[in-house]
Design a protein around this motif. Structure first.
Motif, short mmCIF file in Angstrom:
data_model
loop_
_atom_site.label_atom_id
_atom_site.label_comp_id
_atom_site.label_asym_id
_atom_site.label_seq_id
_atom_site.Cartn_x
_atom_site.Cartn_y
_atom_site.Cartn_z
N THR A 176 3.51 6.57 -1.78
CA THR A 176 1.88 6.86 -2.15
C THR A 176 1.73 8.00 -2.78
O THR A 176 0.64 8.46 -3.25
CB THR A 176 1.17 7.06 -0.59
N LYS A 195 3.49 -2.57 5.87
CA LYS A 195 2.57 -2.01 4.84
C LYS A 195 3.42 -1.77 3.50
O LYS A 195 2.84 -1.72 2.39
CB LYS A 195 1.95 -0.53 5.41
N LYS A 213 3.28 -3.54 -0.50
CA LYS A 213 3.02 -2.97 -2.00
C LYS A 213 3.89 -3.49 -3.02
O LYS A 213 3.49 -3.33 -4.10
CB LYS A 213 3.30 -1.42 -1.75
#
Ligand code: TYD
Length: 393
Positions: A6, A224, A228
């Motif tokens: 991130t 999660k 991505k």
């Protein structure tokens, strides 16, 4: 440290203080140059990922002196045999299989006589050497785009990539997943198992946290992260290894998701494992656990009892340094030749061979390899003293 997935900096919620390299068993003459780092942990709420805030360079941990051999546990050998049977459902006739972090070849050995083409990546030279000696094709390099590009015949053609207790060691998860993506066939499968955040929180087994374990995964975080990269978590299977692990099955197809995934994710949401609140509870549980452990050790000492440690695990480095336990423990016995005669990282407790344990009649034994309890208790039936640990035995 920035989380590469991130690109966000983490706010650490807890510090375990100064830590040495967990597997850095050390000779006396090297004490003055021992390396320490601040072991802080944070939680990335975007991807529900529990991780170290900073860590030493992988090369300082996985090198020609890496003292961990998968084959040191009989139970792990059986586990890997079962694992090799499980993955057969993802194979088709002559398949190409890669293992990331193949260590001494304990897992791949189970597949060597089949028709498949197998290949291990193992950066630690001494363990890779053992695999090669046993005829397990092994590349003595870190698994990354560069090393994967050198095996052209696997690029886009690999049926299955496996890993055990390895993905949590890899600092650059982006590159790791991109490399998996580059190698796998369209319908290829990535299966990996890692110590499970839920088990660590439940048992307060904070000794799972050390330099090598950069992440502590859960199904919520794995789903999660992989989404991505257009991958889907299609199955999760709890494992008893390493005090509670989870096997994750990842594919590009999104239509074959097992009902296990929803069950485990619902459980995690109910326990707030996807949120920082659970970490704050864990922090106070760690502090309580440390206090209780020190009380227990101090009581043994007041009673005039001798204490030793059983198994010089990497995990023990976190316990000993976080709780500042040194002289209270006379020695730690272990079966690993590379560790015997050296001293434990940071606290410098001598590591002795098993004969020392059998000849010394120590009264209280701290079981550092609590995750191998059944195997060890079975072996040490004749020991008449007191076993203890920071987790329930
Ligand atoms: P493990 O819990 O797998 O280690 P780590 O925390 O490093 O991942 O335990 C491996 C260590 O325990 C290794 O140093 C060998 C030692 N050991 C023994 O000495 N005797 C035993 O019976 C077992 C199972 C392990």
């Amino acid at each position: 440290m920035k989380c590469k997935i991130t690109n966000k900096s983490l706010n650490p919620f807890m510090s375990f203080g100064k830590m040495p390299i967990a597997n850095g068993f050390i000779k006396k003459e090297d004490f003055p140059k021992e390396f320490f780092f601040d072991m802080e942990v944070g939680f990335n709420e975007d991807i529900s990922l529990f991780q170290l805030n900073d860590h030493p360079k992988p090369e300082s941990m996985f090198n020609e002196n890496y003292p961990f051999f998968t084959s040191s546990s009989e139970h792990m050998k059986i586990h890997f045999k079962e694992y090799s049977k499980y993955i057969k459902k993802f194979l088709n006739g002559k398949s190409k299989i890669i293992e990331i972090g193949s260590n001494d070849g304990t897992f791949l050995k189970n597949l060597v006589n089949d028709d498949h083409k197998i290949l291990g990546f193992e950066p630690s030279k001494n363990v890779a050497k053992i695999a090669l000696k046993n005829n397990i094709p092994t590349i003595n390099e870190f698994f990354n785009k560069k090393s994967a590009n050198n095996i052209g015949e696997y690029v886009g053609k690999t049926d299955l990539i496996c890993a055990s207790n390895v993905i949590c060691h890899v600092p650059n998860l982006n590159e790791l997943i991109e490399t998996v993506d580059m190698l796998l066939k369209d319908n290829g499968t990535f299966v990996f198992e890692e110590p499970y955040l839920g088990s660590m929180f439940e048992k307060v087994s904070y000794d799972q946290i050390y330099d090598e374990h950069i992440y502590m995964f859960s199904a919520s975080s794995v789903r999660k992260i992989f989404r991505k990269f257009n991958f889907e978590l299609i199955d999760v299977l709890p494992q008893s290894t390493h005090g509670g692990s989870m096997r994750y099955v990842i594919k590009r197809e999104k239509n074959s998701i097992s009902s296990n995934v929803k069950k485990v994710i619902d459980f995690e949401i109910s326990k707030k494992l996807d949120r920082i609140e659970s970490c704050l509870d864990f922090k106070s549980n760690c502090e309580n656990s440390r206090n209780k452990l020190l009380e227990k050790i101090n009581l043994f000492k007041r009673q005039g009892k001798s204490i030793c440690g059983y198994a010089a695990t990497s995990k023990s480095t976190t316990i000993l340094n976080y709780c500042k336990i040194s002289d209270q423990i006379d020695y730690i016995c272990d079966t690993t030749i590379e560790k015997i005669g050296k001293f434990s990282p940071g606290m410098h407790i001598p590591i002795k061979d098993m004969n020392h344990f059998y000849n010394n009649q120590t009264e209280c034994v701290y079981l550092f390899a609590w995750n191998h309890k059944n195997e060890i208790f079975n072996k040490e039936k004749d020991f008449k003293g007191t076993w203890f640990s920071h987790v329930e035995l």
